[in-house]
Scaffold this motif. Structure first.
Motif, PDB file in Angstrom:
ATOM      1  N   LYS A 205       0.815  -1.213   0.000  1.00  0.00           N
ATOM      2  CA  LYS A 205       0.000   0.000   0.000  1.00  0.00           C
ATOM      3  C   LYS A 205       0.846   1.259   0.000  1.00  0.00           C
ATOM      4  CE  LYS A 205      -3.678   2.268   2.630  1.00  0.00           C
ATOM      5  NZ  LYS A 205      -4.548   2.183   3.841  1.00  0.00           N
ATOM      6  N   ALA A 206       1.911   1.286   0.804  1.00  0.00           N
ATOM      7  CA  ALA A 206       2.698   2.503   0.970  1.00  0.00           C
ATOM      8  C   ALA A 206       3.805   2.641  -0.055  1.00  0.00           C
ATOM      9  CB  ALA A 206       3.295   2.555   2.382  1.00  0.00           C
ATOM     10  N   TYR A 207       4.396   1.505  -0.483  1.00  0.00           N
ATOM     11  CA  TYR A 207       5.538   1.552  -1.399  1.00  0.00           C
ATOM     12  C   TYR A 207       5.226   0.978  -2.779  1.00  0.00           C
ATOM     13  CZ  TYR A 207       8.298   2.635   2.752  1.00  0.00           C
ATOM     14  OH  TYR A 207       8.808   3.219   3.886  1.00  0.00           O
ATOM     15  N   GLY A 208       4.072   0.337  -2.935  1.00  0.00           N
ATOM     16  CA  GLY A 208       3.711  -0.225  -4.222  1.00  0.00           C
ATOM     17  C   GLY A 208       4.558  -1.418  -4.620  1.00  0.00           C
ATOM     18  N   LEU A 209       5.130  -2.130  -3.655  1.00  0.00           N
ATOM     19  CA  LEU A 209       6.037  -3.242  -3.928  1.00  0.00           C
ATOM     20  C   LEU A 209       5.513  -4.512  -3.281  1.00  0.00           C
ATOM     21  CD1 LEU A 209       9.402  -1.374  -3.276  1.00  0.00           C
ATOM     22  CD2 LEU A 209       8.464  -1.992  -5.507  1.00  0.00           C
ATOM     23  N   GLN A 210       5.697  -5.628  -3.983  1.00  0.00           N
ATOM     24  CA  GLN A 210       5.258  -6.923  -3.500  1.00  0.00           C
ATOM     25  C   GLN A 210       6.430  -7.645  -2.844  1.00  0.00           C
ATOM     26  OE1 GLN A 210       2.293  -8.250  -3.468  1.00  0.00           O
ATOM     27  NE2 GLN A 210       1.062  -7.479  -5.174  1.00  0.00           N
ATOM     28  N   ILE A 211       6.197  -8.196  -1.654  1.00  0.00           N
ATOM     29  CA  ILE A 211       7.183  -9.036  -0.996  1.00  0.00           C
ATOM     30  C   ILE A 211       6.489 -10.312  -0.549  1.00  0.00           C
ATOM     31  CG2 ILE A 211       8.645  -7.135  -0.222  1.00  0.00           C
ATOM     32  CD1 ILE A 211       7.343  -7.299   2.503  1.00  0.00           C
ATOM     33  N   SER A 212       7.245 -11.398  -0.471  1.00  0.00           N
ATOM     34  CA  SER A 212       6.681 -12.680  -0.086  1.00  0.00           C
ATOM     35  C   SER A 212       6.442 -12.723   1.416  1.00  0.00           C
ATOM     36  CB  SER A 212       7.616 -13.819  -0.505  1.00  0.00           C
ATOM     37  OG  SER A 212       8.855 -13.729   0.188  1.00  0.00           O
ATOM     38  N   TYR A 213       5.643 -13.688   1.848  1.00  0.00           N
ATOM     39  CA  TYR A 213       5.375 -13.820   3.275  1.00  0.00           C
ATOM     40  C   TYR A 213       6.644 -14.202   4.032  1.00  0.00           C
ATOM     41  CZ  TYR A 213       3.390 -15.459   7.678  1.00  0.00           C
ATOM     42  OH  TYR A 213       3.118 -15.641   9.008  1.00  0.00           O
TER      43      TYR A 213
END
Length: 321
Positions: A205-213
């Protein structure tokens, strides 16, 4: 519609929704005539063939004019400032090689390219575009330490990508747990109960980046470790704590059980302070035992012995295993 401008706005919205024609009801003095004319948005005339239906508009068929009438403020992501991390030759990085690597990774993530290190040590760091060999990309950067103060300085920088693959995406191999932990360390400090799912959602939401769990879980553990200390180190401090209890809480009882000969692995710890033992003389002859499971990286159980004094129960003995 009260004016020609309203009519033009309606046509623009219809064009944005890819409509071929619109139906118009003509109302005079509140009474509908029931006459419907199909306005063609492509040829500029009505389907009835009448001259009264001719219409000329200056609407581009390919242009999407909806944003002109439904304007919204563009959301600025927190990662937007990363693109300004590297600015000019001679730029100073007081944090040394660690700071330079962090700034370079953020810069690459925001600008949308990948790089690899040609040289990476505490003296100098040289990196180039991932496609420097396959596509002959000229992007490269070189920084070196200044022995006088220990700071890193940018010495060479070719900022032009000739490979044509510098495209910003929501995933980047450089978005590892170390970098993410550095970004959200302050957030974890303010909210110690932050969960891995919260980190994953808030980062998108804040950085627009996807990271894995998995990365999000490592981030929370590393951030908490930097703020509150390593769990494994805290077990080694139990010996110091036992000595401190016996020194400053005289006549207390403490028993630290661990493998002294082979693995030196922690087994269990029992604590009973002198004040708690004295409290048994003033409590009702009712003893309660309770246990809770520890859910951290090191599993175990926390036992507590409680007696009732009047209307309140006080924890008198604690066992950690």
């Amino acid at each position: 519609m009260e004016s020609e401008a309203d009519f033009q706005n309606m046509l623009c919205l219809a064009r944005s929704f890819r409509l071929d024609h619109i139906d118009v009801d003509i109302i005079v003095c509140g009474a509908s005539w029931g006459v419907k004319r199909g306005r063609s948005l492509t040829h500029g005339h009505d389907d009835t063939g009448g001259e009264g239906g001719e219409m000329v508009t200056n609407i581009d068929e390919e242009a999407d004019l909806l944003p002109n009438f439904c304007q919204h403020a563009r959301k600025v992501l927190l990662s937007a400032d990363w693109a300004g991390g590297i600015t000019h030759i001679g730029q100073c990085f007081e944090g040394g090689p660690a700071e330079f690597r962090k700034v370079l990774s953020k810069y690459a993530i925001e600008c949308g390219f990948q790089f690899r290190f040609r040289k990476n040590d505490s003296i100098c760091i040289t990196a180039e575009c991932m496609f420097s060999d396959s596509r002959g990309c000229l992007w490269s950067i070189h920084a070196r330490v200044l022995n006088a103060n220990g700071f890193f300085y940018l010495k060479k920088w070719c900022c032009n990508h000739t490979c044509g693959v510098a495209v910003h995406t929501d995933r980047n191999p450089r978005m590892g747990s170390e970098l993410v932990a550095d970004v959200i360390a302050e957030h974890v400090h303010d909210k110690p109960l932050t969960r891995s799912t919260d980190v994953k959602y808030n980062f998108k939401k804040a950085y627009g980046l996807q990271i894995s769990y998995h990365v999000a879980w490592l981030v929370v553990e590393k951030a908490k470790g930097e703020l509150y200390g390593d769990h494994s180190v805290s077990f080694d401090q139990l010996r110091w704590y036992s000595d401190a209890v016996m020194e400053y809480n005289l006549e207390s009882y403490i028993n630290l059980d661990f493998d002294e000969h082979n693995t030196r692995r922690f087994n269990r710890l029992f604590i009973s302070f002198k004040a708690c033992m004295d409290g048994f003389n003033h409590c009702r002859p009712l003893l309660f035992l309770d246990v809770t499971f520890l859910k951290g990286i090191f599993k175990g159980k926390l036992l507590a012995a409680t007696r009732k004094d009047g209307n309140q129960g006080n924890v008198l003995h604690t066992c950690f295993a």
